[in-house]
Design an enzyme around this catalytic site. Structure first.
Site, PDB file in Angstrom:
ATOM      1  N   MET A 326       0.816  -1.199   0.000  1.00  0.00           N
ATOM      2  CA  MET A 326       0.000   0.000   0.000  1.00  0.00           C
ATOM      3  C   MET A 326       0.858   1.261   0.000  1.00  0.00           C
ATOM      4  O   MET A 326       0.672   2.168  -0.815  1.00  0.00           O
ATOM      5  CB  MET A 326      -0.945  -0.009   1.204  1.00  0.00           C
ATOM      6  CG  MET A 326      -1.948   1.121   1.195  1.00  0.00           C
ATOM      7  SD  MET A 326      -3.052   1.107  -0.246  1.00  0.00           S
ATOM      8  CE  MET A 326      -4.087  -0.301   0.163  1.00  0.00           C
ATOM      9  N   ASP A 345      10.294   3.405   6.058  1.00  0.00           N
ATOM     10  CA  ASP A 345       9.879   2.218   6.799  1.00  0.00           C
ATOM     11  C   ASP A 345      10.697   2.149   8.086  1.00  0.00           C
ATOM     12  O   ASP A 345      11.522   3.035   8.363  1.00  0.00           O
ATOM     13  CB  ASP A 345      10.058   0.953   5.950  1.00  0.00           C
ATOM     14  CG  ASP A 345       9.016  -0.110   6.303  1.00  0.00           C
ATOM     15  OD1 ASP A 345       9.038  -0.589   7.450  1.00  0.00           O
ATOM     16  OD2 ASP A 345       8.182  -0.451   5.442  1.00  0.00           O
ATOM     17  N   VAL A 402       0.728   2.090   7.560  1.00  0.00           N
ATOM     18  CA  VAL A 402       1.235   0.951   8.330  1.00  0.00           C
ATOM     19  C   VAL A 402       0.065   0.026   8.666  1.00  0.00           C
ATOM     20  O   VAL A 402      -1.084   0.273   8.292  1.00  0.00           O
ATOM     21  CB  VAL A 402       1.961   1.436   9.609  1.00  0.00           C
ATOM     22  CG1 VAL A 402       3.140   2.329   9.226  1.00  0.00           C
ATOM     23  CG2 VAL A 402       1.016   2.182  10.543  1.00  0.00           C
ATOM     24  N   GLU A 404      -3.005  -2.086  10.404  1.00  0.00           N
ATOM     25  CA  GLU A 404      -4.211  -1.608  11.075  1.00  0.00           C
ATOM     26  C   GLU A 404      -4.132  -1.884  12.574  1.00  0.00           C
ATOM     27  O   GLU A 404      -4.853  -2.734  13.110  1.00  0.00           O
ATOM     28  CB  GLU A 404      -5.451  -2.265  10.463  1.00  0.00           C
ATOM     29  CG  GLU A 404      -5.768  -1.828   9.041  1.00  0.00           C
ATOM     30  CD  GLU A 404      -6.370  -0.431   8.988  1.00  0.00           C
ATOM     31  OE1 GLU A 404      -7.597  -0.303   9.062  1.00  0.00           O
ATOM     32  OE2 GLU A 404      -5.594   0.537   8.877  1.00  0.00           O
ATOM     33  N   LYS A 409      -0.115   2.971  14.751  1.00  0.00           N
ATOM     34  CA  LYS A 409      -0.441   4.195  14.023  1.00  0.00           C
ATOM     35  C   LYS A 409      -0.198   5.429  14.892  1.00  0.00           C
ATOM     36  O   LYS A 409       0.292   6.462  14.405  1.00  0.00           O
ATOM     37  CB  LYS A 409      -1.891   4.149  13.532  1.00  0.00           C
ATOM     38  CG  LYS A 409      -2.115   3.165  12.382  1.00  0.00           C
ATOM     39  CD  LYS A 409      -3.558   3.168  11.917  1.00  0.00           C
ATOM     40  CE  LYS A 409      -3.784   2.185  10.773  1.00  0.00           C
ATOM     41  NZ  LYS A 409      -3.119   2.577   9.523  1.00  0.00           N
ATOM     42  N   SER A 431      -8.375   1.682   6.628  1.00  0.00           N
ATOM     43  CA  SER A 431      -9.585   1.300   5.904  1.00  0.00           C
ATOM     44  C   SER A 431     -10.785   1.140   6.824  1.00  0.00           C
ATOM     45  O   SER A 431     -11.919   1.048   6.351  1.00  0.00           O
ATOM     46  CB  SER A 431      -9.357  -0.011   5.141  1.00  0.00           C
ATOM     47  OG  SER A 431      -9.027  -1.050   6.047  1.00  0.00           O
ATOM     48  N   HIS A 452      -8.126   6.942   2.368  1.00  0.00           N
ATOM     49  CA  HIS A 452      -8.207   5.489   2.195  1.00  0.00           C
ATOM     50  C   HIS A 452      -8.011   5.145   0.726  1.00  0.00           C
ATOM     51  O   HIS A 452      -8.903   5.335  -0.102  1.00  0.00           O
ATOM     52  CB  HIS A 452      -9.573   5.001   2.700  1.00  0.00           C
ATOM     53  CG  HIS A 452      -9.812   3.544   2.473  1.00  0.00           C
ATOM     54  ND1 HIS A 452     -11.083   2.997   2.405  1.00  0.00           N
ATOM     55  CD2 HIS A 452      -8.959   2.501   2.289  1.00  0.00           C
ATOM     56  CE1 HIS A 452     -10.997   1.709   2.189  1.00  0.00           C
ATOM     57  NE2 HIS A 452      -9.720   1.378   2.106  1.00  0.00           N
TER      58      HIS A 452
END
Length: 713
Positions: A326, A345, A402, A404, A409, A431, A452
């Site tokens: 993503m 990252d 990153v 869910e 987060k 999402s 999203h």
């Protein structure tokens, strides 16, 4: 009001300049047709004083298609009106074609639909090789077929086998490709050259009739016995039905018009085309597709949702947190539009792995001829892989992509947010997790928003923008500007778990699972989904998402509710999902779920579905399965609309088609309800609720609308 300027030069050449007064584009509407008729009348009256005609445009585009508002107003009983309207337009083009003087088109901009049909009626076409200029007949993409002679002329110019794919698929082509096909006479660098070459061509005293108006004409690719290769004639209709599943009447009508018209003379073929157009233009699918795929899409892409009075902004430096599929996809999408990106990252090694995937994507584009090496190198040079937070310094926008996980987060938000440029925006690519809660980790929640994206990002056109409780209008405007900058289509929703797309899509996959638990054949569920036009079957999706993760999320939600002293209502599909996980079938990644997965990449439905769940034992027809899959999503969309999470019918329809693959023929979740009728939809939903559970029971909003015979607008 005249939409066509008529200028006759001293050399006897008339230039017809398409120029709709006060508008940015020329459209083949009633005013244009009246202007065209007036111009053709004058050309015929002055024919003896004319050496030739050049048709060109004063707008950036040559000529857009027909007046879709007028087509949208047609009802099933208006077939005769639609037929005569089409016949009148093509009679004007036919008179131009038979004028007895050379007629050339100097094409300075995109000519689609009616614009392309006008060009095809000319004897020669000189097209500018401008960036982004497209030629074609895209009507089937809106549930229509060409109605101004496009089918008839294209077939006669290049033959059935070359013409039918262009007409049925509605694909646009570049000037260079059009030259290869023989659809344009010459490709030139600019409009001045096009006009001069058109004059030179007229001066050369060219043939004044089209090939099909001359004695002895034969259709390209035909023989004495067949209008095209016999194998093609047998297989093309079969392949079309296999692809469209019979859901798109315009594609079938276009093929019929082409095949039937190829067997008769020009005038008869023209009438066939008009009849086929009348059939589809007055039908529900055209209304659905025009409403959403043209008008709603136009509004979404033009910034209809953007707050007024806020200056536009552009992102010049983007930060992306996470170099996975993503995050890498977001960086790729931005870099392809000229934006410099920092893809961070946890470690530089992880970021480099992400760059490796992007290099592979780029190499694939080069191999397929879709990107040059220079362009690929320039794209990759805009992406900086990094394991250092400091490299994000000065970013106008940072998007976290990153896992869910709320804690993760929150951690990356606190770490990266200080690196934003003054007034910068921080966005989460979540999402499902509510944005207001995620914004608690931000020191500037007014500058925090949800973006999203959908996977794969390079191919999925939608971005769902989620406003948190404290998200400012300036932040929303900036987010919309960015989405437009990278060429995506936005929808805007308010905060809620799952927002719009994830909530609706969740009902689809869970309903599929529930049907198997109810004893319905898994193969029937998957095949009916495909027949309805849903891109991936619900059981396939569940396996890909992971049954174990879906089950874990449900169990966590149950524990959270218990801790809060509440209970969650039973939900469809979770029972069979939990049982499959218990049986050691966690999904595709684990090698087993609803399907068995072979080492060679093959997959077959697990026979144990029959023994453990008696799948296939229930006596139910395909229509019932289809209704359950389509209705449950529409009902959930109505609930979300009722709650105010999604505020416009436009966003619900566009989001459902572009984001979760709701069938295009429906026009989207709420347009599907309009097509059925709110009263009839509510009645069917009640019947489904009585048979299969309260989740199908119509929301109060739907009942109120049904009582007043209202539609979603």
């Amino acid at each position: 009001m005249n939409s066509i300027r008529y200028d006759r030069g001293a050399d006897g050449i008339v230039t017809l300049t398409l120029d709709n007064p006060g508008k940015s584009a020329n459209v083949m509407n009633p005013a244009f047709r009246a202007s065209l008729e007036k111009a053709v009348d004058r050309l015929e009256a002055e024919r003896e004083e004319i050496r030739g005609v050049i048709v060109t445009s004063a707008k950036k585009t040559f000529l857009a298609g027909g007046d879709l508002s007028a087509i949208l107003a047609l009802n099933p009983g208006d077939c005769a009106d639609a037929f005569h309207r089409a016949e009148h337009t093509k009679s004007l083009l036919r008179r131009l074609e038979l004028l007895g003087r050379p007629v050339a088109a100097a094409i300075n901009g995109t000519a689609l639909g009616g614009g392309m049909e006008l060009c095809l009626a000319c004897h020669a076409r000189f097209c500018v090789d401008a960036k982004g200029l497209k030629l074609g007949l895209p009507e089937t993409n809106l549930g229509l077929i060409p109605a101004a002679g496009g089918v008839v002329r294209l077939v006669r110019m290049i033959g059935l086998q070359a013409a039918v794919p262009m007409i049925v698929d509605g694909k646009s082509i570049s000037p260079t490709k059009a030259l290869e096909l023989g659809l344009v006479t010459e490709v030139v660098p600019d409009i001045e050259t096009a006009l001069q070459h058109a004059r030179d061509w007229i001066a050369s005293e060219p043939e004044l009739s089209k090939p099909w108006d001359r004695k002895g004409y034969t259709l390209p690719g035909s023989t004495e016995a067949y209008i095209a290769d016999p194998m093609y004639l047998r297989t093309a209709p079969i392949l079309l039905i296999k692809k469209s599943r019979g859901r798109y009447p315009a594609q079938e009508a276009a093929m019929r018009a082409a095949f039937e018209g190829a067997s008769v003379d020009f005038d008869a073929a023209s009438r066939i085309e008009s009849r086929r157009f009348a059939e589809v233009s007055t039908g529900p699918v055209a209304k659905n597709m025009i409403t959403t795929l043209f008008f709603h899409m136009q509004d979404a892409n033009s910034g209809k949702a953007r707050p007024e009075g806020i200056a536009p902004r552009r992102v010049s430096r983007l930060g992306v947190l996470g170099a996975g599929m993503m995050g890498g996809g977001i960086a790729y999408a931005a870099a392809s539009r000229g934006i410099d990106c920092v893809m961070k990252d946890a470690t530089h090694e992880n970021a480099e792995k992400g760059m490796g995937r992007l290099r592979g994507m780029v190499e694939g584009q080069i191999t397929r001829g879709r990107m040059s090496r220079d362009k690929a190198d320039a794209l990759l040079s805009r992406i900086q892989p990094s394991g250092e937070t400091k490299d994000l310094d000065g970013c106008d926008l940072i998007i976290e992509a990153v896992f869910e996980d709320r804690a993760l987060k929150a951690s990356v938000t606190r770490e990266a947010e200080p690196m934003l440029a003054p007034g910068g925006i921080f966005a989460s690519n979540t999402s499902t997790l509510p944005i207001t809660g995620l914004a608690e980790a931000s020191v500037k929640p007014a500058n925090f928003i949800g973006l999203h994206f959908f996977s794969p990002v390079d191919r999925m056109p939608l971005v769902e923008i989620i406003k948190g409780r404290e998200t400012s209008a300036e932040t929303l405007a900036g987010a919309l500007d960015f989405v437009q900058q990278i060429g995506k289509t936005p929808i805007v929703v308010n905060d809620s778990r799952g927002f719009f797309t994830s909530r609706v899509f969740g009902t689809y996959i869970r309903e599929g699972a529930q049907m198997v638990e109810d004893g319905i054949s898994a193969a029937l569920v998957e095949n009916v989904a495909a027949d309805a036009g849903l891109p991936v079957g619900p059981l396939t999706v569940l396996d890909q998402v992971s049954l174990s993760l879906t089950n874990s999320a449900r169990q966590q939600a149950l524990r959270d509710a218990e801790a809060e002293g509440t209970t969650l209502a039973p939900a469809a599909g979770y029972g069979i999902i939990a049982k499959l996980v218990e049986l050691g079938r966690p999904g595709r990644a684990g090698g087993a779920g609803f399907y068995d997965y072979g080492e060679d990449g093959s997959k077959t439905l697990w026979p144990g579905l029959v023994t453990h769940f008696k799948a296939g034992s229930a006596g139910i027809d395909a229509a019932e399965v289809e209704d359950r899959l389509l209705y449950i999503q529409a009902i959930e969309a109505i609930r979300i609309f009722e709650e105010g999470v999604v505020e416009t019918v436009r966003d619900a329809n566009v989001g459902s088609i572009l984001g979760i693959g709701y069938p295009r023929w429906t026009g989207g979740v709420l347009q599907f309800v309009n097509m059925i009728g709110t009263a009839a939809f509510a009645a069917r939903a009640d019947a489904l609720a009585d048979a299969h559970g309260e989740r199908f029971r119509p929301p109060a909003l739907l009942r109120d609308m049904a009582a007043r015979n209202e539609t979603f607008v």
